[in-house]
Design a protein around this motif. Structure first.
Motif, short mmCIF file in Angstrom:
data_model
loop_
_atom_site.label_atom_id
_atom_site.label_comp_id
_atom_site.label_asym_id
_atom_site.label_seq_id
_atom_site.Cartn_x
_atom_site.Cartn_y
_atom_site.Cartn_z
N SER A 168 14.80 10.67 6.92
CA SER A 168 15.36 11.46 5.99
C SER A 168 14.56 11.16 4.63
CB SER A 168 16.58 11.72 5.88
OG SER A 168 17.21 10.59 5.68
N SER A 169 13.97 10.21 4.39
CA SER A 169 13.53 9.81 3.19
C SER A 169 12.54 10.81 2.63
CB SER A 169 12.88 8.21 3.22
OG SER A 169 11.75 8.28 4.05
N TYR A 170 11.76 11.42 3.46
CA TYR A 170 11.00 12.37 3.16
C TYR A 170 11.45 13.19 1.97
CZ TYR A 170 6.93 15.84 3.63
OH TYR A 170 5.60 16.38 3.42
N ILE A 171 12.71 13.62 1.97
CA ILE A 171 13.27 14.64 0.96
C ILE A 171 14.13 13.92 -0.02
CG2 ILE A 171 13.32 16.48 2.71
CD1 ILE A 171 16.37 15.75 3.21
N VAL A 172 13.95 12.60 0.09
CA VAL A 172 14.81 11.75 -0.99
C VAL A 172 14.05 11.12 -2.25
CG1 VAL A 172 16.09 9.72 -1.48
CG2 VAL A 172 16.41 10.79 0.96
N ARG A 173 14.51 11.32 -3.21
CA ARG A 173 13.55 10.98 -4.46
C ARG A 173 13.15 9.47 -4.51
NH1 ARG A 173 15.42 11.96 -10.89
NH2 ARG A 173 13.31 11.27 -11.77
N GLU A 174 13.98 8.57 -4.06
CA GLU A 174 13.49 7.35 -3.87
C GLU A 174 13.25 7.06 -2.36
OE1 GLU A 174 13.05 5.09 -6.29
OE2 GLU A 174 13.86 6.16 -7.92
N LYS A 175 11.90 7.70 -2.04
CA LYS A 175 11.58 7.58 -0.78
C LYS A 175 11.21 6.01 -0.31
CE LYS A 175 7.45 9.10 2.16
NZ LYS A 175 6.57 9.85 2.23
N LYS A 176 10.61 5.35 -1.02
CA LYS A 176 10.22 4.03 -0.99
C LYS A 176 11.14 3.05 -0.55
CE LYS A 176 7.35 0.10 -2.60
NZ LYS A 176 6.65 -0.44 -3.52
N LEU A 177 12.22 3.22 -1.71
CA LEU A 177 13.26 2.29 -1.51
C LEU A 177 14.25 2.73 -0.19
CD1 LEU A 177 15.07 0.24 -2.99
CD2 LEU A 177 16.33 1.95 -4.13
N ALA A 178 14.30 4.00 -0.02
CA ALA A 178 15.11 4.43 1.33
C ALA A 178 14.37 3.63 2.80
CB ALA A 178 15.20 6.01 1.31
N VAL A 179 13.15 3.80 2.71
CA VAL A 179 12.41 3.28 3.92
C VAL A 179 12.49 1.87 3.81
CG1 VAL A 179 10.17 3.13 4.79
CG2 VAL A 179 10.87 5.14 3.84
N LEU A 180 12.56 1.19 2.83
CA LEU A 180 12.70 -0.08 2.84
C LEU A 180 13.91 -0.88 3.34
CD1 LEU A 180 10.62 -1.34 -0.24
CD2 LEU A 180 9.93 -1.43 1.98
N PHE A 181 14.97 -0.07 2.85
CA PHE A 181 16.35 -0.33 3.05
C PHE A 181 16.51 0.00 4.63
CE2 PHE A 181 20.79 1.05 3.39
CZ PHE A 181 21.46 -0.11 2.80
N GLY A 182 16.17 1.09 4.94
CA GLY A 182 16.15 1.53 6.53
C GLY A 182 15.69 0.49 7.43
N TYR A 185 0.79 -1.20 -0.10
CA TYR A 185 -0.14 -0.14 -0.04
C TYR A 185 0.80 1.39 0.01
CZ TYR A 185 -3.34 -3.69 1.52
OH TYR A 185 -4.07 -4.69 1.67
N PRO A 186 1.77 1.57 -1.17
CA PRO A 186 2.53 2.44 -1.14
C PRO A 186 1.97 3.93 -1.28
CG PRO A 186 2.49 1.56 -3.39
CD PRO A 186 1.80 0.73 -2.29
N ASP A 187 0.73 3.96 -1.55
CA ASP A 187 0.30 5.37 -1.46
C ASP A 187 -0.54 5.88 -0.05
OD1 ASP A 187 0.47 5.47 -4.25
OD2 ASP A 187 -1.23 4.41 -4.84
N VAL A 188 -0.54 4.86 0.83
CA VAL A 188 -0.84 5.22 2.19
C VAL A 188 -0.09 6.36 2.82
CG1 VAL A 188 -1.38 4.58 4.55
CG2 VAL A 188 -2.06 3.08 2.56
N SER A 189 -0.56 7.49 3.06
CA SER A 189 0.12 8.55 3.56
C SER A 189 0.61 8.49 4.92
CB SER A 189 -0.72 9.91 3.75
OG SER A 189 -0.17 10.96 4.61
N PHE A 190 1.79 9.08 5.22
CA PHE A 190 2.23 9.02 6.77
C PHE A 190 1.40 9.36 7.61
CE2 PHE A 190 5.03 10.09 10.39
CZ PHE A 190 5.88 9.25 10.54
N ALA A 191 0.50 10.46 7.24
CA ALA A 191 -0.42 10.91 8.11
C ALA A 191 -1.61 10.29 8.50
CB ALA A 191 -0.49 12.45 7.97
N SER A 192 -1.82 9.38 7.55
CA SER A 192 -2.97 8.41 7.72
C SER A 192 -3.26 7.52 8.93
CB SER A 192 -2.85 7.32 6.59
OG SER A 192 -2.21 6.41 6.74
N LYS A 193 -4.44 7.35 9.26
CA LYS A 193 -4.77 6.73 10.55
C LYS A 193 -3.94 5.40 10.83
CE LYS A 193 -7.53 9.90 11.91
NZ LYS A 193 -7.56 10.90 12.94
N ILE A 194 -4.13 4.58 10.07
CA ILE A 194 -3.25 3.21 10.17
C ILE A 194 -1.82 3.47 10.55
CG2 ILE A 194 -2.81 2.69 7.79
CD1 ILE A 194 -3.38 -0.19 8.35
N ARG A 195 -1.15 4.43 9.56
CA ARG A 195 0.11 4.64 9.63
C ARG A 195 0.57 5.42 11.02
NH1 ARG A 195 3.53 4.92 5.07
NH2 ARG A 195 5.25 5.28 6.74
#
Length: 316
Positions: free
Chosen positions: A254-268, A72-82
């Motif tokens: 810091s992934s918020y300011i990275v272009r490849e946000k999803k990849l950075a989060v998964l790697f982290g 569900y990559p489109d789920v916002s960080f501010a969404s209730k479940i997140r």
């Protein structure tokens, strides 16, 4: 259809999840069995059990976040479940860090030798203070969690009254939520610093002890030296893995300011799960009771498999 990167990350973190759950579950199971048999637990058992359950929660929360990122990559960080998942991450994260610090301080007081009156007072009373200290850690973590819940809730109420277009509202909300969680996440610098101090004092105690016994026939292999080394190994691994854990958290933040946000989060998150999994395995290997219990269980499993194969062969 999952991409190759998503599949690789999913396999790695699922494998780490299984290992972490088995390792921490085994620690909790052994201590619970001991409690049933002996009707009491030692101080170290209380700490190990607290660590095991807190790390199980951290591992499960990381796995949930990984699933959200991949499926569900489109789920916002501010969404209730997140938001709910991140709230419980802060709770599990703080409790795990504080319990790990309790273990570091426990080893320091049990093994190190200093003549300071305050150190001696704590050393003589550490067994009686262990449970109250663990309860204090739970209270600190719970208060942090409740404070974060109130801040996030008030922040959501503020957004309802603000006038933004929907795109700007989602952007501002996500940025604020991320900032709030980052501030509370990095508050564990306090238990991290306490663990570093414990490690430094253990090294200092070992250095002084080595100087005292350098002319002793036992040399550097006397029981006190070996106890120092075992304790330092456990504390060093905790400090190192916690440091790596927060480096990975910084990467995710810091992934918020990275272009490849999803990849950075998964790697982290893949790096982050090494902390609750790896340190628990080190505890298993470093504890004589846990190591011997696991060896006995493996032997029983091996024997049972051999008997089953033998019975199957006899039937043929």
């Amino acid at each position: 259809m999952l991409s190759i990167e998503d599949s690789i990350f999913m396999i790695i973190i699922t494998g780490a999840l299984i290992v972490g759950l088995l390792g921490n579950g085994f620690i909790g199971l052994v201590t619970c069995i001991d409690w049933v048999k002996k009707k009491k637990l030692t101080s170290i058992d209380y700490i190990f059990t607290s660590l095991a359950f807190s790390r199980i929660s951290v591992i499960c929360i990381l796995e949930v976040d990984m699933i959200l990122q991949i499926f569900y990559p489109d789920v916002s960080f501010a969404s209730k479940i997140r938001v709910v998942n991140n709230l419980f991450w802060v709770l599990g994260n703080h409790s795990s860090s504080w319990f790990g610090t309790c273990l570091s301080v426990f080893y320091l007081l049990k093994i190190a030798n200093f003549s300071h009156p305050l150190f001696l007072w704590l050393k003589w009373r550490i067994d009686r203070l262990t449970v109250p200290l663990l309860l204090l850690c739970c209270i600190i973590s719970l208060l942090t969690f409740l404070a974060l819940v109130m801040i996030v809730n008030s922040d959501d109420q503020l957004h309802i009254t603000e006038e933004h277009n929907i795109t700007e509202l989602l952007y501002v909300s996500e940025f604020r939520q991320l900032t709030i969680f980052n501030i509370f996440g990095f508050m564990v610098i306090v238990p991290f610093a306490m663990s570093l101090i414990s490690l430094f004092l253990l090294i200092l105690s070992l250095w002084r002890h080595t100087k005292q016994v350098k002319h002793n026939a036992a040399g550097s292999r006397d029981p006190s030296t070996e106890a120092h080394v075992r304790a330092m190994t456990t504390v060093t691994s905790f400090v190192f893995l916690l440091f790596v854990y927060y480096l990975s958290y910084f990467l995710m933040a810091s992934s918020y300011i990275v272009r490849e946000k999803k990849l950075a989060v998964l790697f982290g998150e893949t790096i982050a799960i090494l902390y609750p999994t790896g340190h628990s395995l080190i505890l298993l290997l470093g504890s004589n009771k846990l190591r011997q219990t696991s060896a006995r269980m493996l032997m029983r499993v091996k024997t049972a498999c051999m008997m089953q194969n033998l019975n199957f062969a006899n039937r043929l």
